[in-house]
Design a protein around this motif. Structure first.
Motif, short mmCIF file in Angstrom:
data_model
loop_
_atom_site.label_atom_id
_atom_site.label_comp_id
_atom_site.label_asym_id
_atom_site.label_seq_id
_atom_site.Cartn_x
_atom_site.Cartn_y
_atom_site.Cartn_z
N ASN A 20 13.68 60.83 67.54
CA ASN A 20 12.40 61.23 66.93
C ASN A 20 11.48 60.05 66.67
OD1 ASN A 20 13.46 60.00 64.64
ND2 ASN A 20 13.91 61.93 63.58
N GLY A 21 11.93 58.83 67.03
CA GLY A 21 11.09 57.65 66.87
C GLY A 21 11.40 56.80 65.66
N LEU A 22 12.24 57.29 64.74
CA LEU A 22 12.58 56.52 63.54
C LEU A 22 13.38 55.28 63.92
CD1 LEU A 22 12.73 56.25 60.43
CD2 LEU A 22 14.84 57.60 60.52
N THR A 23 12.96 54.12 63.41
CA THR A 23 13.68 52.88 63.64
C THR A 23 14.58 52.60 62.43
OG1 THR A 23 11.85 51.98 64.94
CG2 THR A 23 13.50 50.42 64.16
N VAL A 24 15.89 52.45 62.70
CA VAL A 24 16.88 52.26 61.64
C VAL A 24 17.46 50.85 61.75
CG1 VAL A 24 19.01 53.08 60.59
CG2 VAL A 24 17.45 54.71 61.71
N TYR A 25 17.51 50.16 60.61
CA TYR A 25 18.11 48.82 60.53
C TYR A 25 19.25 48.88 59.52
CZ TYR A 25 13.65 47.26 62.58
OH TYR A 25 12.55 47.10 63.37
N LEU A 26 20.41 48.36 59.90
CA LEU A 26 21.55 48.30 58.99
C LEU A 26 22.02 46.86 58.88
CD1 LEU A 26 23.66 51.35 60.29
CD2 LEU A 26 21.92 51.34 58.48
N LEU A 27 22.20 46.39 57.65
CA LEU A 27 22.67 45.03 57.41
C LEU A 27 23.91 45.11 56.51
CD1 LEU A 27 21.86 41.99 57.92
CD2 LEU A 27 20.98 42.03 55.58
N PRO A 28 25.11 45.12 57.11
CA PRO A 28 26.32 45.19 56.29
C PRO A 28 26.56 43.90 55.51
CG PRO A 28 26.80 45.51 58.65
CD PRO A 28 25.40 45.05 58.54
N VAL A 111 27.12 56.18 48.37
CA VAL A 111 26.05 55.59 49.18
C VAL A 111 25.47 56.60 50.16
CG1 VAL A 111 25.48 53.82 50.88
CG2 VAL A 111 26.96 53.26 48.95
N GLU A 112 26.32 57.26 50.94
CA GLU A 112 25.81 58.18 51.95
C GLU A 112 25.08 59.36 51.31
OE1 GLU A 112 28.33 59.41 55.10
OE2 GLU A 112 28.90 57.37 55.66
N LYS A 113 25.57 59.83 50.17
CA LYS A 113 24.92 60.93 49.47
C LYS A 113 23.54 60.51 48.98
CE LYS A 113 24.58 64.93 47.34
NZ LYS A 113 24.32 66.16 48.13
N ASN A 114 23.43 59.32 48.43
CA ASN A 114 22.13 58.83 47.96
C ASN A 114 21.18 58.54 49.11
OD1 ASN A 114 22.11 58.60 44.94
ND2 ASN A 114 23.98 57.44 45.33
N LEU A 115 21.72 58.04 50.21
CA LEU A 115 20.89 57.81 51.39
C LEU A 115 20.35 59.12 51.92
CD1 LEU A 115 19.71 55.88 53.48
CD2 LEU A 115 21.86 56.05 54.77
N GLU A 116 21.20 60.14 51.95
CA GLU A 116 20.76 61.47 52.39
C GLU A 116 19.66 62.01 51.47
OE1 GLU A 116 22.71 65.89 53.31
OE2 GLU A 116 23.86 64.38 52.22
N THR A 117 19.82 61.79 50.16
CA THR A 117 18.80 62.23 49.21
C THR A 117 17.47 61.52 49.47
OG1 THR A 117 20.47 62.67 47.52
CG2 THR A 117 18.20 62.41 46.76
N LEU A 118 17.55 60.21 49.72
CA LEU A 118 16.34 59.43 50.01
C LEU A 118 15.62 59.98 51.24
CD1 LEU A 118 14.56 56.82 49.58
CD2 LEU A 118 16.11 55.70 51.21
N ILE A 119 16.35 60.13 52.33
CA ILE A 119 15.73 60.60 53.57
C ILE A 119 15.17 62.01 53.41
CG2 ILE A 119 16.14 61.13 56.01
CD1 ILE A 119 18.41 59.05 55.94
N ASP A 120 15.96 62.88 52.79
CA ASP A 120 15.56 64.29 52.69
C ASP A 120 14.32 64.48 51.82
OD1 ASP A 120 17.61 64.98 54.35
OD2 ASP A 120 18.92 65.79 52.78
N PHE A 121 14.24 63.77 50.69
CA PHE A 121 13.08 64.02 49.82
C PHE A 121 11.80 63.45 50.43
CE2 PHE A 121 13.14 59.82 47.61
CZ PHE A 121 11.78 59.66 47.32
N GLY A 206 23.95 46.29 52.36
CA GLY A 206 24.99 46.34 51.35
C GLY A 206 26.33 46.74 51.95
N LYS A 207 27.18 47.30 51.11
CA LYS A 207 28.54 47.65 51.52
C LYS A 207 28.51 48.89 52.40
CE LYS A 207 33.11 47.92 49.36
NZ LYS A 207 33.52 46.57 49.77
N MET A 208 28.95 48.76 53.66
CA MET A 208 28.91 49.90 54.58
C MET A 208 29.72 49.59 55.83
SD MET A 208 25.21 49.56 56.52
CE MET A 208 24.32 48.76 55.16
N GLU A 209 30.05 50.66 56.56
CA GLU A 209 30.58 50.54 57.92
C GLU A 209 29.44 51.00 58.83
OE1 GLU A 209 31.58 52.21 60.89
OE2 GLU A 209 32.13 50.13 61.34
N PRO A 210 28.84 50.09 59.61
CA PRO A 210 27.59 50.41 60.31
C PRO A 210 27.68 51.59 61.27
CG PRO A 210 28.45 48.27 61.00
CD PRO A 210 29.21 48.68 59.80
N GLU A 211 28.79 51.74 62.02
CA GLU A 211 28.91 52.85 62.96
C GLU A 211 28.90 54.19 62.22
OE1 GLU A 211 28.74 52.90 66.09
OE2 GLU A 211 29.06 50.83 66.73
#
Length: 430
Positions: A20-28, A111-121, A206-211
């Motif tokens: 959809n064009g969204l650019t995602v950056y992850l920095l573990p 983390v994933e729950k809060n990220l989902e909340t951020l994107i969804d709202f 932050g703390k994450m597994e990027p895949e």
């Protein structure tokens, strides 16, 4: 998903552009407990004249609408999003600048729950005329608070001189009159035009597994439908050096006079991302050489009483503008302004511009850069604000190292022009 390593700073950045064009950056950064998510749209206070998505005609929306929209995004039909983040052990915030609007959360849990909340709202707007009217009073009080802030008025005073036609001179929050004209339909028009995924970036550090994190983000976006992406057409007034207001002033209830000398960039800046960040960094180094608190210029002005600890300087470069502002409190603001302009215009002959001084400042800048990378807050807030094409915050070390004294002098000749100067004074009322 692309993976890019920065061995000099021991960072690895993962990047992917979704369908959809969204650019995602992850920095573990797995040695940290906290995680930050920042969802940013390339839309700010200056974007008040544009062609809406799916339309052909240019429209003009009320000043302050980007900031107003940021406020309204947190309010939904079923309650306030801040409460949802709170229940999930996270804190959230948002901010609007001249060119961007960002929404963020920080958490040590879910983390994933809060990220989902951020994107969804952010991707689910809800505006009604009733809630819009209610917000006008709240933001009106915020505007009044800034009108009473002398340093804020000083800054926008010099912007008004440098950019009398460009919307940059308008307060990010707008005016009480301009926000009174905002409707729910206006908010939806701006939202659908500028909050399309193709105009946005998502950065998580932050703390994450990027895949796993990227898979979760992909799944979230695949479940949603968006209009076809289209290039955004913005309009900004054309300004020339002749339009600059050379001098103006206001009175406010302050103890001492204040002054800012503004310098507007009149020439085109580089288009390449690396060269653009190099240009920005070189101007910052030039200003440090001329006005830093270890320079002879600063010490001389300080010892003669023309400036004090309120003195500061900054350089801003972003989409459609670049300028510097220099000044502070002074009992002799006219004399201080004259001295600042003299230093700028005679920079080529300045004894401050030496290889030794530049090397010291570069080492100092590199030291601060490494120190700042220990802060997830700094990385999260600066990354999206410092995107120059494919060049990012993590290329900064290479940029600093690439700058030599000849670059400083060349860029000074391009940026420092007499016809780009202006003064704005603030005098004590009565």
């Amino acid at each position: 998903m692309d993976k890019k390593s920065y061995p000099q700073i021991n960072e690895t950045l993962y990047t992917e552009v979704l369908e959809n064009g969204l650019t995602v950056y992850l920095l573990p950064k797995n040695d940290y407990h906290k995680t930050y998510g920042l969802f940013t749209t390339d839309y700010g206070s200056i974007d008040n004249e544009f062609v809406p998505l799916g339309k052909n005609e240019m429209i003009r929306v009320p000043d302050g609408i980007a900031h107003f929209l940021e406020h309204k995004m947190f309010e939904k039909e079923d309650g306030d999003v801040f409460q949802a983040f709170g229940r999930q052990g996270a804190s959230a915030n948002a901010f609007t600048s001249f060119t961007k609007t960002s929404y963020l959360f920080s958490t040590t849990d879910q983390v994933e729950k809060n990220l989902e909340t951020l994107i969804d709202f952010v991707q689910a707007p809800y505006f009604t005329e009733e809630t819009v009217e209610k917000e006008k009073g709240i933001i009106g009080q915020e505007i009044q608070m800034y009108l009473d802030d002398s340093n804020w008025r000083l800054f926008f005073g010099i912007l008004g001189n440098l950019y009398p036609k460009h919307p940059l001179h308008i307060d990010i929050a707008g005016t009480v009159e301009s926000i009174s004209q905002i409707t729910a339909d206006d908010l939806y028009t701006c939202y659908h035009t500028f909050y399309h995924p193709s105009n946005m970036t998502l950065f998580v550090v932050g703390k994450m597994e990027p895949e796993e994190m990227m898979a979760s983000i992909r799944k979230n976006q695949q479940q949603k439908t968006f209009a076809a992406a289209a290039p955004i057409k913005r309009h900004f007034p054309i300004e020339a050096a002749a339009d600059i207001v050379r001098e103006s002033s206001i009175e406010m209830p302050v103890q001492r006079p204040k002054v800012l000398v503004g310098l507007k960039g009149l020439d085109e800046v580089p288009e390449d991302g690396f060269d653009l960040l190099k240009y920005k960094t070189a101007v910052n180094l030039l200003l440090q050489l001329l006005f830093g608190n270890t320079s002879q210029n600063y010490l001389s002005l300080y010892n003669t009483g023309l400036l004090d600890d309120s003195f500061s300087y900054e350089f801003n470069l972003d989409r459609s503008f670049h300028f510097a502002d220099i000044g502070g409190d002074s009992d002799q603001p006219e004399q201080l302004a004259a001295e600042l302009e003299r230093i700028l215009l005679s920079y080529e002959d300045s004894p401050e511009l030496t290889e030794e001084n530049l090397d010291l400042l570069k080492k100092k800048m590199i030291g601060k850069y490494f120190q700042s990378l220990n802060s997830l807050e700094y990385i999260a807030n600066q990354f999206s604000q410092s995107l120059f094409g494919k060049t990012t915050l993590f290329d900064m070390l290479s940029v600093i190292e690439a700058i030599c004294l000849d670059d400083i002098k060349k860029i000074g000749k391009q940026f420092i022009r007499k016809d780009g100067l202006s003064r704005f004074y603030m005098y004590p009322k009565n």
